[in-house]
Write an enzyme that holds these catalytic residues in place. Sequence first.
Site, PDB file in Angstrom:
ATOM      1  N   CYS A  24     -11.147 -36.311 -84.205  1.00 48.73           N
ATOM      2  CA  CYS A  24     -12.480 -36.813 -83.896  1.00 48.73           C
ATOM      3  C   CYS A  24     -13.520 -36.405 -84.945  1.00 48.73           C
ATOM      4  O   CYS A  24     -14.433 -37.171 -85.229  1.00 48.73           O
ATOM      5  CB  CYS A  24     -12.920 -36.426 -82.496  1.00 48.73           C
ATOM      6  N   HIS A  83      -8.878 -22.847 -77.086  1.00 53.84           N
ATOM      7  CA  HIS A  83      -9.567 -21.633 -76.654  1.00 53.84           C
ATOM      8  C   HIS A  83     -10.656 -21.298 -77.664  1.00 53.84           C
ATOM      9  O   HIS A  83     -10.439 -21.386 -78.868  1.00 53.84           O
ATOM     10  CB  HIS A  83      -8.560 -20.476 -76.547  1.00 53.84           C
TER      11      HIS A  83
END
Length: 153
Positions: A24, A83
């Site tokens: 993205c 994370h």
Amino acid sequence: MSQAPGAQPSPPSVYHERQRLELCAVHALNNVLQQQLFSQEAADEICKRPLSQLALPRVLGLILNLPSPVSLGLLSLPLRRRHWVALRQVDGVYYNLDSKLRAPEVLGNEDGVSLLVSPPRAFLAAALAQGLCEVLLVVTKEVEEKGSWLRTD
């Protein structure tokens, strides 16, 4: 040249890349620039090259988004989640402030001790080597406005 009465002007040609894999950031860059200028490889290289140019003393902290293994007890699953991890310098010493750690992990200082790369840079290099790592720099408004998070030498 005039248009026929009631005719709509043709819409402008707008470049748009659709999401593929987890690229993205690459797609966002190309969409903003309105052409395919960046590839995954080019974006990865850009991320690795500024690492040595970072002026770490001017950076308040770093936030990394890393692949994180999924496990059930002692059983590790072949899944990867994401994370967020924080790195911060306090009194000249860099710490890994990962919320999964029991306590902050000392990475060392910027100079390192007889190392070619400083401990915080080595940590960043290892994180980037895992692939699919995002790094956000946390800087003061003054540093951001001057763009002084990069070394000029």
